[in-house]
Design an enzyme around this catalytic site. Sequence first.
Site, short mmCIF file in Angstrom:
data_model
loop_
_atom_site.label_atom_id
_atom_site.label_comp_id
_atom_site.label_asym_id
_atom_site.label_seq_id
_atom_site.Cartn_x
_atom_site.Cartn_y
_atom_site.Cartn_z
N ASP A 20 -1.21 6.27 -5.37
CA ASP A 20 -2.23 7.22 -5.78
C ASP A 20 -1.66 8.23 -6.78
OD1 ASP A 20 -4.23 6.44 -3.60
OD2 ASP A 20 -2.50 7.02 -2.40
N HIS A 53 0.83 -1.21 0.00
CA HIS A 53 0.00 0.00 0.00
C HIS A 53 0.86 1.25 0.00
CE1 HIS A 53 -3.14 2.62 2.26
NE2 HIS A 53 -3.52 2.52 1.00
N GLU A 62 -4.10 3.94 -8.30
CA GLU A 62 -5.37 4.46 -7.85
C GLU A 62 -5.52 5.89 -8.34
OE1 GLU A 62 -8.07 5.76 -4.02
OE2 GLU A 62 -6.47 4.29 -3.68
N GLU A 91 0.63 -0.56 -4.90
CA GLU A 91 -0.50 0.35 -5.01
C GLU A 91 -0.02 1.75 -4.68
OE1 GLU A 91 -3.86 2.76 -3.33
OE2 GLU A 91 -1.94 2.17 -2.42
N HIS A 126 -1.65 11.36 -2.36
CA HIS A 126 -2.94 10.91 -1.87
C HIS A 126 -3.89 12.06 -1.59
CE1 HIS A 126 -5.89 9.64 1.19
NE2 HIS A 126 -5.85 8.46 0.58
#
Length: 304
Positions: A43, A14, A116, A41, A56
Amino acid sequence: MQVIAWPYPARWAHRGAGKLAPENTLAAIRHGASLGYTMFEFDVKLSADGALILMHDPMLERTTDGRGRVAALGLGELSRLDAGSWHSPAYAGEGIPTLARVARWLRANDCLANIEIKPCPGRERETGAAAALEAQALWAGAAVPPVLSSFSEDALAAAALAAPSLPRALLMDSVPADWAARAQALGCVAIDVSHRHVDAELIAQAHALGLKVLSYTVNDPLRARMLLDWGLDGLITDAIDLIAPATVSGSAAPSAPAPVRSTTAAAPGPPPPRAPTGAGPAQGAGGAAPRQAPPDFARAEPAH
């Protein structure tokens, strides 16, 4: 690029390395890779001048030495910010990376990506289209494309129009009654759900529809083992030092899963109990009561 099978490992790091390094930085991804992770993962959002960067929050204060809205600054201004000192002195001077820079590193080191799409308010479709087009170009010719995911259905719809061959996952913090219809309408290959609302029944239902199931943010090793034994396809975790990386897909419950580091062994538990019709917590989107997590795992977690 077409996904013929599910070529992704079962455990995903993450924001690069969870909380072990400054999130959404190349330093974090390198740290995750040093622990054996190959799926990351992170952002992405747009700068004022249309550059895709890893970030993020819509505001700069939490993870940089800057102030104000991310969308108000151009790439040149953002590139001068320190995105590492907030975490620890060892990362002082770490910069905000562009998607292009991260893609080069990942491809050179045989690592995979879950991008993401995290639009700044009002830029959902713009960010979705830009992320999809740039990902398609950056991963051109790659054996395994990145997975695009978002909570924003507008962003995913724009991504689908811009680069329909890239796999997409619909992020949800609960499980509304029409979850399957929403995912299918967007042409998604997967749903990505808070682990507090994932159980064996949901995984079986999704698989029956041809959808994979991803889950965030799973930081308890015993909960991780339970989910993988139920057939979870991708587990997103901050605890990359406690949950060992997997080298095979979690699309079926493995007979000998990659080890989950823990001092206490435990057998997988049964699916969590369901609230009877007409009872339970307040209803979520779509009019359906959110699924209930086992009490041991129904605790606060960082926003995805």
